[in-house]
Design a protein around this motif. Structure first.
Motif, PDB file in Angstrom:
ATOM      1  N   GLN A  29     -33.985 -15.082 -19.374  1.00 24.82           N
ATOM      2  CA  GLN A  29     -32.932 -15.105 -18.361  1.00 24.82           C
ATOM      3  C   GLN A  29     -31.625 -14.577 -18.946  1.00 24.82           C
ATOM      4  OE1 GLN A  29     -32.627 -18.711 -15.921  1.00 24.82           O
ATOM      5  NE2 GLN A  29     -30.424 -18.731 -16.335  1.00 24.82           N
ATOM      6  N   THR A  30     -31.019 -13.627 -18.266  1.00 23.03           N
ATOM      7  CA  THR A  30     -29.710 -13.116 -18.686  1.00 23.03           C
ATOM      8  C   THR A  30     -28.580 -13.723 -17.857  1.00 23.03           C
ATOM      9  OG1 THR A  30     -29.929 -11.205 -17.197  1.00 23.03           O
ATOM     10  CG2 THR A  30     -30.676 -10.928 -19.481  1.00 23.03           C
ATOM     11  N   LEU A  31     -28.872 -14.206 -16.672  1.00 24.57           N
ATOM     12  CA  LEU A  31     -27.869 -14.857 -15.832  1.00 24.57           C
ATOM     13  C   LEU A  31     -27.341 -16.102 -16.537  1.00 24.57           C
ATOM     14  CD1 LEU A  31     -26.771 -14.993 -12.691  1.00 24.57           C
ATOM     15  CD2 LEU A  31     -28.349 -16.946 -12.637  1.00 24.57           C
ATOM     16  N   ILE A  32     -26.030 -16.285 -16.558  1.00 22.79           N
ATOM     17  CA  ILE A  32     -25.440 -17.536 -17.034  1.00 22.79           C
ATOM     18  C   ILE A  32     -25.455 -18.515 -15.863  1.00 22.79           C
ATOM     19  CG2 ILE A  32     -23.418 -18.631 -18.034  1.00 22.79           C
ATOM     20  CD1 ILE A  32     -22.638 -15.940 -19.215  1.00 22.79           C
ATOM     21  N   HIS A  33     -25.996 -19.694 -16.094  1.00 25.39           N
ATOM     22  CA  HIS A  33     -26.206 -20.640 -14.997  1.00 25.39           C
ATOM     23  C   HIS A  33     -25.743 -22.027 -15.421  1.00 25.39           C
ATOM     24  CE1 HIS A  33     -29.307 -23.213 -12.614  1.00 25.39           C
ATOM     25  NE2 HIS A  33     -28.138 -23.205 -11.999  1.00 25.39           N
TER      26      HIS A  33
ATOM     27  N   ALA B  99     -23.404 -11.896 -12.688  1.00 20.46           N
ATOM     28  CA  ALA B  99     -23.503 -12.294 -14.092  1.00 20.46           C
ATOM     29  C   ALA B  99     -23.690 -13.794 -14.283  1.00 20.46           C
ATOM     30  CB  ALA B  99     -22.251 -11.839 -14.850  1.00 20.46           C
ATOM     31  N   GLY B 100     -23.220 -14.596 -13.316  1.00 22.23           N
ATOM     32  CA  GLY B 100     -23.311 -16.037 -13.499  1.00 22.23           C
ATOM     33  C   GLY B 100     -23.343 -16.769 -12.174  1.00 22.23           C
ATOM     34  N   PHE B 101     -23.928 -17.971 -12.204  1.00 21.82           N
ATOM     35  CA  PHE B 101     -23.969 -18.826 -11.019  1.00 21.82           C
ATOM     36  C   PHE B 101     -23.509 -20.217 -11.417  1.00 21.82           C
ATOM     37  CE2 PHE B 101     -25.825 -21.918  -8.153  1.00 21.82           C
ATOM     38  CZ  PHE B 101     -25.493 -21.386  -6.910  1.00 21.82           C
ATOM     39  N   LEU B 102     -22.614 -20.790 -10.591  1.00 18.85           N
ATOM     40  CA  LEU B 102     -22.053 -22.115 -10.855  1.00 18.85           C
ATOM     41  C   LEU B 102     -22.293 -23.024  -9.655  1.00 18.85           C
ATOM     42  CD1 LEU B 102     -18.562 -22.970 -12.298  1.00 18.85           C
ATOM     43  CD2 LEU B 102     -19.170 -23.827 -10.038  1.00 18.85           C
ATOM     44  N   HIS B 103     -22.634 -24.266  -9.947  1.00 19.59           N
ATOM     45  CA  HIS B 103     -22.686 -25.287  -8.897  1.00 19.59           C
ATOM     46  C   HIS B 103     -22.114 -26.575  -9.475  1.00 19.59           C
ATOM     47  CE1 HIS B 103     -24.083 -28.097  -5.834  1.00 19.59           C
ATOM     48  NE2 HIS B 103     -24.224 -27.059  -5.045  1.00 19.59           N
ATOM     49  N   TRP B 104     -21.488 -27.348  -8.638  1.00 20.68           N
ATOM     50  CA  TRP B 104     -20.733 -28.515  -9.102  1.00 20.68           C
ATOM     51  C   TRP B 104     -21.559 -29.788  -9.226  1.00 20.68           C
ATOM     52  CZ3 TRP B 104     -19.561 -33.175  -6.552  1.00 20.68           C
ATOM     53  CH2 TRP B 104     -20.093 -33.283  -5.260  1.00 20.68           C
ATOM     54  N   GLY B 105     -22.805 -29.787  -8.727  1.00 22.12           N
ATOM     55  CA  GLY B 105     -23.497 -31.068  -8.613  1.00 22.12           C
ATOM     56  C   GLY B 105     -24.881 -31.115  -9.215  1.00 22.12           C
ATOM     57  N   TYR B 106     -24.978 -31.312 -10.528  1.00 22.95           N
ATOM     58  CA  TYR B 106     -26.288 -31.571 -11.132  1.00 22.95           C
ATOM     59  C   TYR B 106     -26.649 -33.044 -10.951  1.00 22.95           C
ATOM     60  CZ  TYR B 106     -29.983 -31.959 -14.655  1.00 22.95           C
ATOM     61  OH  TYR B 106     -31.187 -32.198 -15.294  1.00 22.95           O
TER      62      TYR B 106
END
Length: 560
Positions: free
Chosen positions: A166-170, A435-442
């Motif tokens: 995976q190259t996407l920053i997650h 380049a990246g995906f962010l979510h606030w709720g793990y």
């Protein structure tokens, strides 16, 4: 007259949500393809005409891979969606929704309840050397006496090529204080560190390679004037003359743990409060023999005291990070979701931080392009319903995110949304080279503003604030996380992204884009895409076939 006992089963793909009070309308799904190194999911729905327990479930296969069975549980939702929802939802009523994935005890098995459809989730983890070929996977249901009640057969073809890294920053924001709250352990005790490792291991297994790192307690989802439990990794000591000293032992332990389990990137938590950058996060420091709070909501972010603190802290942190060889692995936040009216405060904060950060990038979730245009944030993260302008203006290294307010047209993962709407994000990330995906709720197991902790098995909407499915991806198990359908399906989307990148390396990007949009009435975007699971599954099958064909062609050329 007694009912004739008929135990029903049906093999289904992973994008079906099986509700107990609804007839199955999806056709059987009995074969698929996967690449080496891929995690493949399908499910088997079952229905008994009478209360039946235990039902023992087993799996048999000649496939040399780890195969796991989990029980799809039901989670309550009082707030399934926003009032002005679109039509791409499964239902809008409060009730029970399929989501948590529970381990199946060998003896207790699963339960059949009076004509309710339920489901068993099948996970196949293919290794790097799994031999090519088609394999049968049998899932069998038996009574307590060993009588066979039903069985389903799935055939999985393994294509002999490794899914690329995976190259996407997650990142899914990780909340250590919620672990301490729920499990009743002291923050950063040995028990807390074990929980942190367990939850982060599961995150890594599902494509999360960046972690929100609380050098100070993150000023996120906190009521103005309130505070969340302290999870500060950096020690601060007050010395004479307005000077500070810093200790990084806990931060080093955090980094070492993350290195060991496969976290690649660290996003240091916000150094200014959410929605405006007007105040400081909670910072504890030791002086004159006592530990006390020295900054917080009462602190003017632009004032001399906090400015002096950051002018000492940031150089010390930079020295530590460079000594650990982390120059290319660290990202920083200023303030989450600032509006245009907050720009004066954000500008002051940005200028101060950029003075010290050098090449360390700043990332922040925001809507207004002006923050990027004026150089205040080099890596903006617009929501997927506000990303079009950023794409049109060709912002490099662009990220995206979604949360509770991205519920019209775009991808998201609420309980009441079809799983295809969750998984399609992978194709979108590929097309637009995100380049990246962010979510606030793990694992946000609080009410809105963190006014109180909640039991995520009973409250799934942050206390009637966010649609169920927004605030967390995992549930708390006895000693670690209980996974969810939503987390597995999102990871399938990340695997789609990787498969598309692999195909691009073989046939070129233009050919892949043509394949994606073949037969579509309009170009695929973040807000316009086919809603049918069949389209998404069919696309992935075509991608796998094209990969196999391209590799076979390459081998023939090499043999000539």
């Amino acid at each position: 007259m007694q009912d004739v006992f008929v135990f029903e089963t049906r093999c289904l793909h992973s994008l079906v949500k099986v509700f107990p009070d609804e007839e199955l309308t999806d056709d059987p799904y009995e074969r698929g393809t996967a690449l080496r190194g891929e995690t493949f999911h399908f499910q088997v729905a079952y229905r008994a005409p009478a209360l039946t327990k235990p039902i023992r479930v087993s799996v048999m296969s000649g496939l040399p891979a780890a195969i796991t069975l989990q029980k799809v549980g039901l989670a309550p939702s009082e707030l399934p969606c926003q009032r002005r929802h679109d039509d791409n939802v499964l239902r809008v009523t409060p009730g029970l929704y399929p989501d948590p994935l529970y381990p199946i005890d060998e003896e207790r098995g699963v339960v059949g309840i009076h004509y309710q459809w339920r489901s068993v989730w099948v996970t196949v983890e293919l290794g790097e050397e799994t031999p090519a070929g088609e394999y049968a996977v049998a899932v069998k249901f038996a009574s307590s006496t060993g009588e066979t009640l039903g069985e389903e057969w799935f055939r999985l073809e393994v294509i002999p090529v490794m899914l690329p890294q995976q190259t996407l920053i997650h990142t899914e924001w990780f909340h250590p204080d919620c672990l301490a709250n729920y499990y009743g352990v002291d923050v950063f005790s040995d028990a807390h560190w074990r929980l942190i490792e367990s939850y982060l291991q599961t995150a890594v297994q599902h494509g999360m390679n960046m972690v929100l790192t609380p050098h100070f307690t993150p000023p996120l989802d906190t009521q103005v004037g309130g505070e969340r439990p302290t999870v500060q990794l950096v020690d601060v000591w007050i010395v004479e003359g307005g000077k500070y000293e810093f200790g990084f032992d806990r931060l080093l332990r955090w980094i070492t743990l993350c290195d060991r389990i496969g976290i690649r990137y660290f996003e240091f938590s916000h150094l200014f409060t959410q929605w405006g950058a007007k105040h400081a996060p909670k910072v504890l420091a030791e002086g004159q023999g006592e530990l006390r709070r020295i900054f917080g909501w009462e602190t003017d972010a632009t004032g001399e005291a906090y400015t002096s603190f950051l002018n000492q802290y940031l150089p010390a942190l930079m020295t530590f990070l460079r000594a650990q060889g982390l120059e290319n692995r660290c990202y920083f936040h200023i303030s989450d979701e600032p509006l245009l009216e907050h720009m004066p405060w954000y500008r002051s904060a940005s200028e101060l931080m950029q003075t010290h950060l050098g090449n360390f990038p700043i990332i922040d979730a925001l809507t207004n392009y002006e923050y990027y245009e004026q150089g205040l944030v080099k890596r903006p993260i617009p929501a997927n319903d506000h990303i079009e302008l950023f794409l049109e203006l060709q912002v490099p290294e662009l990220w995206t995110y979604y949360c509770c307010v991205q519920y019209r047209q775009v991808s998201n993962r609420f309980f009441n949304m079809p799983s295809a709407r969750n998984r399609v994000i992978g194709v979108q990330l590929y097309k637009f080279q995100i380049a990246g995906f962010l979510h606030w709720g793990y694992n946000f197991w609080n009410t809105q503003y963190s006014l109180q902790a909640i039991d995520p098995y009973r409250v799934t909407d942050a206390g009637g604030s966010f649609p169920s499915g927004d605030a967390f991806l995992v549930y708390p198990g006895d000693a670690g996380p209980v996974e969810s359908i939503r987390m597995d399906v999102f990871y399938e989307g990340l695997q789609d992204l990787r498969a598309l990148q692999l195909l691009e390396s073989l046939v070129g990007r233009d050919a892949v884009l043509v394949l994606i949009e073949e037969g579509l009435s309009e170009p695929l975007s973040f807000s316009r895409y086919p809603h049918e699971a069949a389209w998404l599954l069919g696309l992935r099958e075509r991608v796998n076939r094209e990969i196999g064909a391209a590799l076979a062609s390459k081998r023939r050329e090499e043999e000539r």
